[in-house]
Design an enzyme around this catalytic site. Structure first.
Site, short mmCIF file in Angstrom:
data_model
loop_
_atom_site.label_atom_id
_atom_site.label_comp_id
_atom_site.label_asym_id
_atom_site.label_seq_id
_atom_site.Cartn_x
_atom_site.Cartn_y
_atom_site.Cartn_z
N ARG A 1 46.11 36.28 45.09
CA ARG A 1 45.68 36.20 43.69
C ARG A 1 44.69 37.37 43.79
NH1 ARG A 1 38.55 36.72 43.82
NH2 ARG A 1 38.03 34.87 42.36
N LYS B 1 39.59 44.48 47.84
CA LYS B 1 38.37 44.23 48.95
C LYS B 1 38.09 44.89 49.68
CE LYS B 1 38.75 39.07 48.84
NZ LYS B 1 38.62 38.09 49.69
#
Length: 301
Positions: free
Chosen positions: A283, A249
């Site tokens: 995840r 991210k």
């Protein structure tokens, strides 16, 4: 967004006394497809993006055969959950619900036949897509947009699937954050996800199928995502199993000054910290690396 104070009597009382520990509400145990994930049993969730424009793989698993091959590889690497998404999270071309169903349902159906023991998750905010995927064999619904469609929880209740309750800072689906502010981002997240979790149970979702996700970078800047990682234990203390989705991210990249393909080490470090702070489900894009890192953490803590 700017928070406007405490949202529950419990958080109001804690602010007055200076006690920031969340009040435990969740069941602690997570059960998906007959499997129990409790204590230090970390679950790795592998990402399969059936989109032509995903932020990380740029469409590498858009084609059905490519997606299935990626799933086979993830299963071989020790994945517990496969999370399939049919719409890019951020800005991009509009994707109609029917198109999202076309991208996800055939994959879910074939994956269910191919790997009967793997837990299948669908990443969607739409109740219609959640229903179609549950009918095809999905075991959980990963709602990354904080209950934007309130009927999604009812679908999870109807089919007995798991449900992820997330925090997006009040943003609509596929909206990027811009100059967001919080009085206390962790308090806002804890309050928001617990409220959604309790609502889900009230409409019939299994308590042991509910997870909470602080949803790093959704409605948050890098400072907020780092603060959430630092204080993730406050979410774990609620009793609801915590899912973290931090893989590659932007907050990892901005912290390291790293490009999209250079965030692997930062991702693994963040996973390890999150595991130590009590996260249960992770995840990720690189299943093998995550599985190895989390197995080491599980052997130490």
């Amino acid at each position: 967004m700017v928070t406007d104070g405490p949202k529950t009597p419990e958080t109001a009382a804690k602010r007055e006394t200076g006690d920031r520990r969340p009040v435990a509400h969740g069941p602690g145990t997570l059960r998906l497809r007959g499997r129990t994930f409790a204590g230090r049993r970390f679950a790795v969730m592998g990402v399969i993006n059936r989109t032509p424009d995903s932020f990380y793989d740029r469409g590498a698993t858009y084609a059905l055969e490519a997606a299935l091959a990626s799933a086979d590889h993830a299963v071989a690497a020790g994945v517990d959950i496969i999370d399939v998404g049919g719409v890019k999270a951020g800005y991009g071309a509009h994707v109609a619900e029917a198109e999202e169903v076309r991208r996800t349902v055939p994959f879910v159906r074939e994956l269910r036949s191919r790997h009967p023991d793997v837990v299948i998750s669908v990443d969607t905010w739409r109740a219609g897509v959640g229903r179609a995927c549950a009918e095809a064999g999905a075991d959980m619904i990963n709602d990354t947009w904080a209950g934007a469609d309130p009927d999604l929880a009812r679908v999870a209740a109807e089919f007995g699937t798991g449900l992820v309750c997330s925090h997006s800072g009040g943003l609509a689906p596929r909206t990027d954050p811009h100059r967001v502010r919080y009085e206390d981002v962790v308090e806002d997240v804890v309050s928001g996800v617990c409220e959604l979790a309790e609502r889900a149970v009230s409409v019939g979702v299994r308590p042991d199928g509910v997870m909470i996700d602080p949803t790093h970078d959704f409605g948050k800047n890098t400072y907020h995502s780092l603060e959430l990682t630092r204080r993730l234990g406050e979410l774990a203390a609620t009793g609801w199993p915590v899912l973290v989705a931090v893989s590659n991210k932007d907050f990892v990249g901005e912290t390291l000054g790293a490009g999209l393909t250079e965030r692997g080490d930062g991702t693994l470090a963040t996973l390890a910290v999150s595991a130590c702070e009590g996260a249960r489900v992770f995840r990720v894009h690189d299943v093998a690396a995550a599985r190895a890192a989390l197995d080491v953490v599980a052997s130490v803590v």
